[in-house]
Design a protein around this motif. Structure first.
Motif, short mmCIF file in Angstrom:
data_model
loop_
_atom_site.label_atom_id
_atom_site.label_comp_id
_atom_site.label_asym_id
_atom_site.label_seq_id
_atom_site.Cartn_x
_atom_site.Cartn_y
_atom_site.Cartn_z
N HIS A 67 24.12 39.92 39.57
CA HIS A 67 25.35 40.67 39.23
C HIS A 67 25.17 41.46 37.94
O HIS A 67 25.11 40.88 36.85
CB HIS A 67 26.53 39.70 39.09
CG HIS A 67 27.83 40.39 38.83
ND1 HIS A 67 28.56 41.01 39.82
CD2 HIS A 67 28.53 40.60 37.68
CE1 HIS A 67 29.65 41.54 39.30
NE2 HIS A 67 29.65 41.31 37.99
N HIS A 69 26.26 45.52 36.05
CA HIS A 69 26.91 46.83 36.12
C HIS A 69 26.03 47.85 35.43
O HIS A 69 26.00 47.92 34.19
CB HIS A 69 28.28 46.79 35.42
CG HIS A 69 29.27 45.85 36.04
ND1 HIS A 69 30.27 46.27 36.88
CD2 HIS A 69 29.40 44.49 35.96
CE1 HIS A 69 30.99 45.22 37.28
NE2 HIS A 69 30.48 44.12 36.74
N HIS A 224 34.26 40.55 42.36
CA HIS A 224 34.54 39.56 41.31
C HIS A 224 35.59 38.58 41.84
O HIS A 224 36.48 38.97 42.59
CB HIS A 224 35.10 40.24 40.08
CG HIS A 224 34.16 41.20 39.42
ND1 HIS A 224 34.12 42.54 39.74
CD2 HIS A 224 33.21 41.01 38.48
CE1 HIS A 224 33.19 43.14 39.00
NE2 HIS A 224 32.61 42.24 38.23
N HIS A 271 31.34 35.21 38.95
CA HIS A 271 32.14 34.35 38.04
C HIS A 271 32.62 33.04 38.67
O HIS A 271 32.11 31.98 38.36
CB HIS A 271 33.28 35.13 37.37
CG HIS A 271 32.78 36.36 36.67
ND1 HIS A 271 32.04 36.28 35.53
CD2 HIS A 271 32.83 37.67 37.01
CE1 HIS A 271 31.67 37.51 35.17
NE2 HIS A 271 32.13 38.36 36.05
N ASP A 322 25.54 40.28 34.27
CA ASP A 322 26.85 40.93 34.15
C ASP A 322 26.95 41.85 32.94
O ASP A 322 27.97 41.87 32.26
CB ASP A 322 28.00 39.90 34.15
CG ASP A 322 29.36 40.56 34.36
OD1 ASP A 322 29.39 41.66 34.96
OD2 ASP A 322 30.38 40.00 33.92
FE FE Z 1 31.01 42.02 36.67
#
Ligand code: FE
Ligand code: GUN
Length: 431
Positions: A67, A69, A224, A271, A322
């Motif tokens: 995960h 971004h 998420h 998460h 993340d």
């Molecule tokens: Fe994220």
């Protein structure tokens, strides 16, 4: 034969979470990108393959970042004093707006892809932004890097800044079709993944359209889930009929399975800190993956995910940087943080859940997340050949350390940040 060779060195992996599997001064054989296993003495049938002898170096399976971004890489390590919803609105959405501009995207995505390439990560699940063309640019760059990835154009048609929110559910779906048709079959290592940002940013109408798109293209899903208390309260107000957050994805068959057509929908949710028992049970039943992102969970004051509990239950779990909730791309650091937060969970929250030991966190970073990609994350026979090779001679010590000590220390001291000497992905050397 292309992508066939032998490498030699100190091979360190985890076949099972409970123990390290160590092979000092051994060979690992790669034939057509697939591992034939680890050998103390090289079998006769492989002696004619090219041999790369890495001497006393450490050889690990490639790390999996489940995960991340990409558009947040440029602003990592700043704006870290807010909780999730405020952080998104004040910093993250304005940053992502910039990816409308392809010149900016080109520069920023170069930074991201170069850093990824130099890291210990070999495979990754990436969120781009909602912009189609910047997403395609990112995919082209990822493909050139030799890494293996899923990349998602983000879908978000509500509750974001004016410059970022998509104009309607129909427009979001239409652009997604355009993107999927454009990238279909285009890349070997870079595949699309459906990416509803999270329920607060996706109307029911959009989710319904994404359901149709998933069925039409059969692609996996990432999003998420149950990250912060504020977010969960907001989801409750938006979808009061759902018993728990995950149901809002499941209602649109974007949560591991599509029961109507009896199909798997490979899904990873980042998460899962505050998942209820019902939510966890559905994830278990549907084979949903958890991307555990401890750095982000600390930075955004989100909480501590009960990973020991999830391991005991047998959930699919991998680790995620993340970026930029997390501030560092190194999965070695994420392994360390996974262990550290599990100790805090044990000490401060529930002593029934023992801290993770090193081998368990290493397993999550390799085979755990790797299983999202198939047979990935180890050098066992039949696994795709991803390897990172590091020189740990810089980590001096007055005594000779054994291989288990060297392996743990390489991770805790983030040896991957400066001392990678070679890297292979799917049997191809990229560094
Ligand atoms: Fe994220
Ligand atoms: N939830 C929705 N979007 C995001 C994001 O960009 N980062 C994190 N950590 N959580 C999110």
């Amino acid at each position: 034969m292309e992508n066939s060779f032998v490498i030699k060195g100190n091979i360190c992996q985890t076949k099972i979470a409970k123990e390290l599997d160590l092979h000092p001064c051994s060979y690992v054989v790669c034939v057509n990108g697939i591992s034939k296993g680890i050998f103390k003495v090289l079998p006769q049938e492989y002696v004619d393959l090219p041999l790369f002898d890495y001497g006393d170096a450490l050889i690990f399976p490639g790390m999996i970042d489940l995960h991340v971004h990409a558009p947040q890489y440029a602003f990592r390590g700043m704006c870290m004093d807010l909780e999730l919803m405020d952080w998104l609105n004040q910093y993250t959405f304005p940053e992502e707006e910039k990816y409308e501009n392809l010149e900016y995207a080109d520069k920023a995505y170069d930074l991201f892809v170069n850093a990824m390439k130099k890291s210990s990560t070999t495979r990754t699940c990436i969120f781009a932004t909602r912009h189609r063309f910047a997403t395609e640019l990112l995919m082209e760059k990822m493909e050139k890097s030799g890494l293996v990835s899923y990349v998602g154009k983000v879908n978000m048609d509500r509750e974001a800044s004016k410059g970022l929110v998509e104009e309607s559910a129909d427009m979001s779906a239409y652009v997604t079709f355009g993107w999927l048709n454009s990238v279909k079959g285009k890349f070997k290592n870079t595949k699309p993944i459906l990416t509803p940002r999270f329920i607060p940013c996706c109307t029911d109408k959009l989710m319904e359209e994404l359901r149709e798109i998933q069925m039409a293209y059969g692609i996996p899903v990432q999003s998420h889930l149950s990250e912060s208390k504020g977010e969960i309260e907001f989801v409750k107000s938006l979808r009061p009929d759902n018993e728990f957050y995950g149901e809002s994805y499941n209602d649109y068959d974007l949560f591991g399975k599509n029961d109507d057509i009896n199909a798997d929908v490979k899904t990873v949710m980042a998460h899962c800190i505050w998942s209820s028992e019902e939510e966890v049970n559905l994830m278990l039943k549907n084979g949903v993956f958890v991307a555990h992102c401890p750095a982000s969970n600390m930075n955004l004051t989100s909480g501590i995910a009960p990973i020991r509990k999830y391991l005991n239950l047998g959930l699919n779990i991998g680790l995620g940087s993340d970026i930029a909730g997390g501030h560092n791309l190194s999965i070695f650091r994420v392994i360390t943080e996974t262990i550290q937060v599990s100790k805090l969970y044990f000490r401060l929250i529930d002593e029934n859940y023992k801290p993770l030991v090193f081998s368990e966190a290493f397993y999550l970073a390799t085979k755990g997340g790797g299983s999202f990609f198939g047979n990935v994350g180890s050098f066992e026979h039949g696994y795709e050949f991803d390897a990172v090779i590091m020189d740990d001679s810089v980590l001096v010590h007055p005594q000779k350390l054994n291989l288990a000590e060297r392996m743990e220390r390489a991770v805790y001291l983030s040896l991957d940040e400066k001392n990678i000497i070679a890297k292979y992905v799917a049997g191809k050397q990229i560094l």
